[in-house]
Design a protein around this motif. Structure first.
Motif, PDB file in Angstrom:
ATOM      1  N   HIS A 114       0.835  -1.209   0.000  1.00 49.39           N
ATOM      2  CA  HIS A 114       0.000   0.000   0.000  1.00 49.39           C
ATOM      3  C   HIS A 114       0.867   1.256   0.000  1.00 49.39           C
ATOM      4  O   HIS A 114       0.492   2.266  -0.599  1.00 49.39           O
ATOM      5  CB  HIS A 114      -0.944  -0.027   1.202  1.00 49.39           C
ATOM      6  CG  HIS A 114      -1.987   1.036   1.161  1.00 49.39           C
ATOM      7  ND1 HIS A 114      -3.056   0.983   0.292  1.00 49.39           N
ATOM      8  CD2 HIS A 114      -2.118   2.198   1.848  1.00 49.39           C
ATOM      9  CE1 HIS A 114      -3.809   2.057   0.453  1.00 49.39           C
ATOM     10  NE2 HIS A 114      -3.260   2.803   1.393  1.00 49.39           N
ATOM     11  N   ARG A 115       2.030   1.191   0.639  1.00 48.06           N
ATOM     12  CA  ARG A 115       2.908   2.380   0.681  1.00 48.06           C
ATOM     13  C   ARG A 115       3.406   2.748  -0.713  1.00 48.06           C
ATOM     14  O   ARG A 115       3.545   3.922  -1.031  1.00 48.06           O
ATOM     15  CB  ARG A 115       4.046   2.170   1.661  1.00 48.06           C
ATOM     16  CG  ARG A 115       5.076   1.141   1.226  1.00 48.06           C
ATOM     17  CD  ARG A 115       6.185   0.961   2.280  1.00 48.06           C
ATOM     18  NE  ARG A 115       7.263   0.181   1.794  1.00 48.06           N
ATOM     19  CZ  ARG A 115       7.262  -1.131   1.667  1.00 48.06           C
ATOM     20  NH1 ARG A 115       6.181  -1.805   1.986  1.00 48.06           N
ATOM     21  NH2 ARG A 115       8.308  -1.771   1.212  1.00 48.06           N
ATOM     22  N   SER A 142      -6.156  -2.267  -9.026  1.00 49.02           N
ATOM     23  CA  SER A 142      -6.944  -3.001  -8.041  1.00 49.02           C
ATOM     24  C   SER A 142      -7.643  -4.203  -8.679  1.00 49.02           C
ATOM     25  O   SER A 142      -7.734  -5.278  -8.070  1.00 49.02           O
ATOM     26  CB  SER A 142      -7.971  -2.084  -7.390  1.00 49.02           C
ATOM     27  OG  SER A 142      -8.704  -2.774  -6.414  1.00 49.02           O
ATOM     28  N   PRO A 158      -3.159  -5.189  -2.193  1.00 50.25           N
ATOM     29  CA  PRO A 158      -2.585  -3.964  -1.636  1.00 50.25           C
ATOM     30  C   PRO A 158      -3.251  -2.689  -2.157  1.00 50.25           C
ATOM     31  O   PRO A 158      -3.068  -1.623  -1.580  1.00 50.25           O
ATOM     32  CB  PRO A 158      -1.115  -4.023  -2.026  1.00 50.25           C
ATOM     33  CG  PRO A 158      -0.992  -5.065  -3.052  1.00 50.25           C
ATOM     34  CD  PRO A 158      -2.204  -5.942  -2.976  1.00 50.25           C
ATOM     35  N   ALA A 159      -4.021  -2.767  -3.217  1.00 43.74           N
ATOM     36  CA  ALA A 159      -4.697  -1.588  -3.758  1.00 43.74           C
ATOM     37  C   ALA A 159      -6.071  -1.392  -3.124  1.00 43.74           C
ATOM     38  O   ALA A 159      -6.820  -0.511  -3.536  1.00 43.74           O
ATOM     39  CB  ALA A 159      -4.834  -1.702  -5.269  1.00 43.74           C
ATOM     40  N   SER A 160      -6.411  -2.196  -2.130  1.00 46.22           N
ATOM     41  CA  SER A 160      -7.698  -2.069  -1.463  1.00 46.22           C
ATOM     42  C   SER A 160      -7.458  -1.994   0.039  1.00 46.22           C
ATOM     43  O   SER A 160      -6.773  -2.857   0.578  1.00 46.22           O
ATOM     44  CB  SER A 160      -8.559  -3.276  -1.790  1.00 46.22           C
ATOM     45  OG  SER A 160      -9.806  -3.168  -1.171  1.00 46.22           O
ATOM     46  N   ALA A 163      -6.187   4.157  -2.317  1.00 49.09           N
ATOM     47  CA  ALA A 163      -5.396   5.279  -1.798  1.00 49.09           C
ATOM     48  C   ALA A 163      -5.981   6.608  -2.255  1.00 49.09           C
ATOM     49  O   ALA A 163      -5.624   7.657  -1.727  1.00 49.09           O
ATOM     50  CB  ALA A 163      -3.951   5.152  -2.279  1.00 49.09           C
TER      51      ALA A 163
END
Length: 190
Positions: A114-115, A142, A158-160, A163
């Motif tokens: 996510h970072r 995503s 990681p896209a949920s 951002a």
């Protein structure tokens, strides 16, 4: 040795303990030498990686632990070409090749977090891009990572949560959509 059927994944130590001891030899020494040189903690992780690899292979994806984001997105696009409309495919292809691969392509798929995605959004907005294009890029990413999650290629997407939230829609000009509603004046006839 590991069996390659996902439902039958067993460790080498389980197979060795089922074997009879060598003739005239010490069975303890035989088992000690035949066990894999992995701590017990690493063996389940390696079995999980192998399971994800085999399931990905069955679906046409290269699910190796060293697979880059660029390779995964390219394979994902090829698989999606069979089910998406041409216009959607063209947009996905543009977002993947022009935005996502330059930003994340060299990362390993398992390392994407996510970072990284939040840093991508911040850099895109700082470069003067509007919210719509980065939002659509993230929606494409995503979707791809959601497929990876559903195929047990990733532990999570990681896209949920996103951002960047959906940008507000501009007024459409239709009554009630951002403009005052004009009601025609009615005349009363006696």
């Amino acid at each position: 040795m590991l069996l390659t059927t996902p439902a039958l994944l067993v460790s080498a130590s389980a197979e060795v303990s089922a074997l009879p001891p060598p003739p005239g030899g010490d069975s303890h020494a035989y088992h000690r030498r035949a066990r894999p040189h992995l701590p017990k903690v690493q063996l389940p992780r390696r079995l999980a990686l192998l399971r994800r690899f085999l399931e990905g292979e069955a679906d046409g994806f290269n699910a190796g632990p060293n697979q880059s984001v660029a390779n995964y997105l390219t394979a994902w696009l090829a698989a999606k070409a069979l089910v998406l409309k041409p216009t959607t495919m063209a947009r996905y292809r543009d977002y993947v090749h022009n935005d996502l691969v330059p930003a994340f392509g060299t990362l390993k798929l398992d390392e994407l977090g996510h970072r990284h995605i939040a840093a991508f959004v911040t850099s895109e907005l700082a470069a003067g891009r509007g919210q719509t294009t980065p939002y659509r890029c993230l929606a494409t990413l995503s979707s791809a990572l959601g497929d990876a999650f559903r195929q047990h290629r990733l532990a999570h997407n990681p896209a949920s949560p996103p951002a960047l939230h959906r940008p507000p829609s501009p007024p459409s000009g239709r009554p009630g959509h951002g403009r005052p509603v004009r009601v025609p004046h009615r005349h009363r006839h006696a």
